[in-house]
Design an enzyme around this catalytic site. Structure first.
Site, mmCIF file in Angstrom:
data_model
loop_
_atom_site.group_PDB
_atom_site.id
_atom_site.type_symbol
_atom_site.label_atom_id
_atom_site.label_comp_id
_atom_site.label_asym_id
_atom_site.label_seq_id
_atom_site.Cartn_x
_atom_site.Cartn_y
_atom_site.Cartn_z
ATOM 1 N N ARG A 1 -13.022 -4.733 -6.929
ATOM 2 C CA ARG A 1 -13.759 -4.373 -8.138
ATOM 3 C C ARG A 1 -13.069 -5.012 -9.336
ATOM 4 N NH1 ARG A 1 -17.167 -3.316 -5.124
ATOM 5 N NH2 ARG A 1 -18.429 -1.417 -4.910
ATOM 6 N N GLY B 1 -19.779 -8.894 0.426
ATOM 7 C CA GLY B 1 -20.287 -7.802 1.254
ATOM 8 C C GLY B 1 -21.533 -8.194 2.020
ATOM 9 N N ASP C 1 0.863 -1.183 0.000
ATOM 10 C CA ASP C 1 0.000 0.000 0.000
ATOM 11 C C ASP C 1 0.899 1.232 0.000
ATOM 12 O OD1 ASP C 1 -1.617 2.276 0.944
ATOM 13 O OD2 ASP C 1 -3.174 0.772 1.275
ATOM 14 N N HIS D 1 -20.944 -11.665 -6.215
ATOM 15 C CA HIS D 1 -20.807 -10.459 -5.394
ATOM 16 C C HIS D 1 -21.500 -10.649 -4.039
ATOM 17 C CE1 HIS D 1 -19.436 -6.421 -4.956
ATOM 18 N NE2 HIS D 1 -20.627 -5.942 -4.719
ATOM 19 N N GLU E 1 -22.448 -14.983 -21.361
ATOM 20 C CA GLU E 1 -22.593 -16.431 -21.242
ATOM 21 C C GLU E 1 -21.375 -17.193 -21.746
ATOM 22 O OE1 GLU E 1 -26.135 -17.847 -23.052
ATOM 23 O OE2 GLU E 1 -27.468 -16.589 -21.862
#
Length: 345
Positions: free
Chosen positions: A256, A306, A195, A303, A288
């Site tokens: 993402r 979360g 980072d 997803h 597809e």
């Protein structure tokens, strides 16, 4: 439903309303939650504001001191703020506020809070579970067992199976990245973090060693992505970086899809020497004919890392607690400042 509550003696009630899609409000703020708001909060209406231009919406905006927002909240800009002269705070029962709030909210002195810390919890839990299962080659072995329908020798197939002393690289010391590192501390793993805003001392306090991104990707057994989606981070997991992943490594993305060169990832996965666990892709719903559906070394989830289901209660509880603090004039615990906005996903 009773939409009023008493306020503490000597104070006016802090008038609140929901601003979110009608299909969403019951998931985050079911009727029993709204009936039992803290006494300092008074609900103007149990019907959520899905837009801000109708006479009904304008009547609510005229009265509110605070709004509860979440996924799908309609854009709040200067025109909306002009219709809400009493508005003092906005409490977002989800992570990022960028898709919902314009900079005018901060410029007019409106306090904004987010439940991003609470939303980080299930993402980190998902990530830790996937890291531990990936190092045990659970997904590869499960797929083989389903296809072969016969006994397997895991050690012959994967001699280095296991979690002991495996190196896990975390990209991004975000809320989620930091929580992943905290949850991984009890395990006998070698933790690394990359980072640009993190110091070596801060990394050490998280139980990790700070590495440059290139070194982290090239030397980790599992690489997990937790960077924000910003113009500066688009495509940060490049073809060159993907090419340096060591054979047998696993790449995890709960951040993402646009952070990754997806075509390059597919090409590397087609070689069969790495695995990927992808909770996000570009687009979110793949066509597809995407190879990611059929590659045996890819785990796709829709997803789900979360907050979902029962986990939404935690987000609503955070927003309500922050509104209560605002009503009582207490410091907010999860305030989003204008300075933080530009670095948010």
């Amino acid at each position: 439903m009773n939409t009023s509550s008493s306020s503490r003696p000597g104070s006016s009630p802090y008038r609140v309303a929901l601003a979110m899609p009608a299909a969403t409000d019951g998931q985050f703020f079911p009727e029993d939650v709204l009936r039992n708001l803290p006494p300092e909060l008074s609900l103007v209406t149990g019907k959520p504001l899905t837009e801000y231009g109708s006479p009904e919406a304008l009547e609510v905006l005229e009265q509110v001191d605070a709004l509860f927002t979440c996924w799908g909240t309609a854009w709040i800009d200067s025109a909306v703020l002009d219709s809400a002269p009493r508005l003092r705070s906005i409490h977002h029962a989800a992570g990022t506020v960028k898709p919902h709030l314009s900079r005018e909210c901060w410029e007019r002195g409106i306090r904004v809070t987010s439940a991003a810390d609470e939303n980080a919890i299930p993402v980190a839990e998902y990530t830790v579970a996937m890291i531990l299962l990936a190092n045990k080659k659970v997904f590869r072995l499960s797929g083989l067992l389903h296809r072969e329908r016969a006994g397997l020798d895991p050690l012959t197939l994967f001699p280095d199976i296991g979690n002991h002393r495996r190196r896990v690289g975390i990209i991004g010391a975000s809320r989620i990245g930091r929580h992943v590192l905290r949850l991984l501390k009890p395990y006998s793993l070698e933790l690394r973090v990359a980072d640009p805003y993190l110091s070596a001392t801060e990394a050490e306090s998280l139980g990790a060693t700070l590495l440059p991104l290139d070194d982290l990707v090239a030397t980790s057994d599992v690489v997990s992505l937790h960077a924000p989606s910003l113009p500066s981070t688009a495509g940060m997991i490049s073809r060159e970086l993907l090419g340096t992943l060591r054979p047998g490594a696993t790449f995890i993305n709960t951040a993402r899809g646009e952070l990754v060169d997806q075509e390059a990832l597919i090409e590397r996965l087609a070689l069969g020497d790495i695995d990927a666990i992808l909770d996000v892709t570009t687009p979110w719903v793949l066509p597809e004919d995407s190879p990611l559906y059929t590659l045996p070394n890819v785990v796709l989830t829709p997803h789900i890392a979360g907050s979902l289901g029962t986990e939404l209660e935690r987000l609503a509880g955070s927003a309500i607690a922050e509104a209560s603090r605002a009503a009582r004039g207490e410091p907010l615990l999860h305030e989003v400042t204008l300075a933080e906005l530009d670095r948010m996903a």
